[in-house]
Design a protein around this motif. Structure first.
Motif, short mmCIF file in Angstrom:
data_model
loop_
_atom_site.label_atom_id
_atom_site.label_comp_id
_atom_site.label_asym_id
_atom_site.label_seq_id
_atom_site.Cartn_x
_atom_site.Cartn_y
_atom_site.Cartn_z
N GLY A 94 1.02 -1.24 0.03
CA GLY A 94 0.10 -0.24 0.06
C GLY A 94 0.93 1.33 -0.21
O GLY A 94 0.44 2.52 0.41
N CYS A 95 1.86 1.13 -0.51
CA CYS A 95 3.03 2.32 -0.40
C CYS A 95 2.75 3.20 -1.52
O CYS A 95 2.32 2.49 -2.73
N ASN A 96 3.02 4.48 -1.61
CA ASN A 96 2.86 5.41 -2.51
C ASN A 96 4.21 5.53 -3.49
O ASN A 96 5.05 6.47 -2.72
N VAL A 97 4.29 5.03 -4.53
CA VAL A 97 5.71 5.07 -5.22
C VAL A 97 5.54 6.24 -6.32
O VAL A 97 4.53 6.04 -7.08
N ILE A 98 6.30 7.44 -6.05
CA ILE A 98 6.26 8.51 -6.99
C ILE A 98 7.01 7.67 -8.43
O ILE A 98 6.39 8.02 -9.43
N GLY A 99 8.08 7.04 -8.23
CA GLY A 99 8.46 6.60 -9.56
C GLY A 99 9.86 6.17 -9.32
O GLY A 99 10.37 5.91 -8.11
N VAL A 100 10.79 5.85 -10.38
CA VAL A 100 11.92 5.20 -10.39
C VAL A 100 13.19 6.25 -10.86
O VAL A 100 12.98 6.85 -11.52
N ILE A 101 14.18 6.60 -10.01
CA ILE A 101 15.42 7.09 -10.35
C ILE A 101 16.55 6.16 -10.62
O ILE A 101 16.84 5.37 -9.86
N PHE A 102 16.94 6.12 -11.79
CA PHE A 102 18.16 5.34 -12.13
C PHE A 102 19.45 5.68 -12.03
O PHE A 102 19.57 7.16 -12.08
N ASN A 103 20.41 4.84 -11.62
CA ASN A 103 21.70 5.37 -11.18
C ASN A 103 22.93 4.76 -12.07
O ASN A 103 22.58 3.49 -11.57
N GLY A 104 23.56 5.20 -12.98
CA GLY A 104 24.49 4.52 -13.78
C GLY A 104 24.53 5.02 -15.18
O GLY A 104 23.89 5.97 -15.57
N ALA A 105 25.22 4.31 -15.96
CA ALA A 105 25.23 4.54 -17.41
C ALA A 105 24.07 4.40 -18.10
O ALA A 105 23.17 3.38 -17.76
N VAL A 137 5.44 2.46 -14.10
CA VAL A 137 6.00 3.33 -13.13
C VAL A 137 6.78 4.37 -13.80
O VAL A 137 6.96 4.44 -14.85
N THR A 138 6.72 5.71 -13.17
CA THR A 138 7.06 6.95 -13.74
C THR A 138 8.72 6.74 -13.68
O THR A 138 9.34 6.70 -12.81
N HIS A 139 9.20 7.00 -14.84
CA HIS A 139 10.75 7.26 -15.10
C HIS A 139 11.00 8.62 -14.71
O HIS A 139 10.72 9.59 -15.34
N LEU A 140 11.82 8.80 -13.48
CA LEU A 140 11.84 10.06 -12.88
C LEU A 140 13.50 10.78 -13.38
O LEU A 140 13.81 11.71 -12.94
N GLY A 141 14.18 9.91 -14.21
CA GLY A 141 15.32 10.29 -14.70
C GLY A 141 16.55 9.37 -14.18
O GLY A 141 16.31 8.47 -13.48
N VAL A 164 21.87 16.06 -10.91
CA VAL A 164 20.35 16.17 -10.69
C VAL A 164 19.61 16.80 -11.40
O VAL A 164 18.40 16.65 -11.55
N LYS A 165 20.30 17.63 -12.30
CA LYS A 165 19.41 18.36 -13.40
C LYS A 165 18.50 17.44 -14.40
O LYS A 165 17.74 18.00 -15.14
N ALA A 166 19.10 16.11 -14.38
CA ALA A 166 18.55 15.23 -15.13
C ALA A 166 17.16 14.71 -14.60
O ALA A 166 16.36 13.70 -15.27
N ILE A 167 16.95 14.84 -13.23
CA ILE A 167 15.93 14.29 -12.50
C ILE A 167 14.65 15.14 -12.81
O ILE A 167 14.76 16.32 -12.67
N THR A 185 9.93 18.34 -10.78
CA THR A 185 8.82 18.81 -10.85
C THR A 185 7.73 17.74 -10.32
O THR A 185 6.96 17.97 -9.82
N THR A 186 7.98 16.52 -10.77
CA THR A 186 7.05 15.56 -10.45
C THR A 186 6.88 15.09 -8.92
O THR A 186 6.16 14.82 -8.26
N ILE A 187 8.46 15.12 -8.52
CA ILE A 187 8.66 14.81 -7.10
C ILE A 187 8.12 15.76 -6.35
O ILE A 187 7.38 15.59 -5.23
N ARG A 188 8.48 17.18 -6.59
CA ARG A 188 7.80 18.13 -5.69
C ARG A 188 6.20 18.18 -5.70
O ARG A 188 5.42 18.59 -4.69
N ALA A 189 5.67 17.87 -6.74
CA ALA A 189 4.25 17.72 -6.96
C ALA A 189 3.48 16.85 -6.06
O ALA A 189 2.38 16.72 -5.49
#
Length: 206
Positions: A147-158, A173-177, A194-197, A200-204
């Motif tokens: 029942g958790c509210n997942v905003i989306g996924v942030i990928f880390n890497g190449a 799921v939302t791709h957050l960058g 972090v400019k690639a993240i 806007t979606t996270i703040r909302a």
């Protein structure tokens, strides 16, 4: 503002670096409830170095670098979920978990149980390397099942566009960058990354 939970698909996926980036971008405070392992730079110390923010004190500081439940047992204590209530702060708060979603806090509860209790928005950090489709999808299924509210996924890497697209599409799921590999781990390099993240979606969601 609602706290933001940062968890990952596994240990070493870059949660602390992402947490530091989000802390700086949101002008937030930072809290790591349970720290396992004190010999090297802790996650709170890393975030402080990269952001200039003074983290909230960890509730549990455990010397052994291991799963929290094993580290706690080694220290002769048991982690109590009732002691891990979300702090009340002015403004935003980034809260970082340990390891992955199913990391045990004690012999009865996983981090997932704590996330479900908190009911705060969650960002999942995932690698782009081989195996990430399985790990990310399973983590999302566990979070949603609780029942958790997942905003989306942030990928880390190449960049792995097809892998990232597969996860976003099949897991709905939302791709957050994606935070690209940083040549040096400095405040400036992190701010640029972090400019690639999708802030806007996270703040909302907060």
């Amino acid at each position: 503002m609602t706290p933001l939970i940062v968890t990952g698909t596994d240990t070493g996926v870059g949660k602390s670096v992402v947490s530091a980036g989000l802390t700086a971008a949101l002008g937030a405070q930072y809290w790591k409830p349970v720290q396992s392992g004190l010999e090297d730079e802790t996650d709170s110390e890393l975030v402080a170095r990269l952001t200039g923010v003074t983290p909230l004190p960890e509730t549990y500081r455990l010397p052994l670098p291991a799963s929290p439940h094993l580290s706690a047992e080694d220290a002769g204590v048991e982690i109590d979920l009732d002691a891990l209530s979300l702090p009340k702060v002015d403004g935003a708060l980034v809260v970082e978990g340990a390891g992955g979603v199913m990391v045990p806090l004690n012999r009865k509860h996983f981090y997932l149980d704590l996330f479900a209790r908190w009911q705060a928005p969650i960002v999942l950090v995932a690698r782009t390397q081989l195996g990430t489709i399985n790990h990310t999808t399973l983590s999302l299924m566990a979070l949603r099942g609780a029942g958790c509210n997942v905003i989306g996924v942030i990928f880390n890497g190449a960049a792995e566009p097809e892998v990232e697209e597969t996860i976003a599409q099949m897991a709905n799921v939302t791709h957050l960058g994606r935070l690209a590999p940083l040549s040096e781990l400095t405040p400036g390099a992190l701010a640029e990354g972090v400019k690639a993240i999708d802030m806007t979606t996270i703040r909302a969601a907060l």
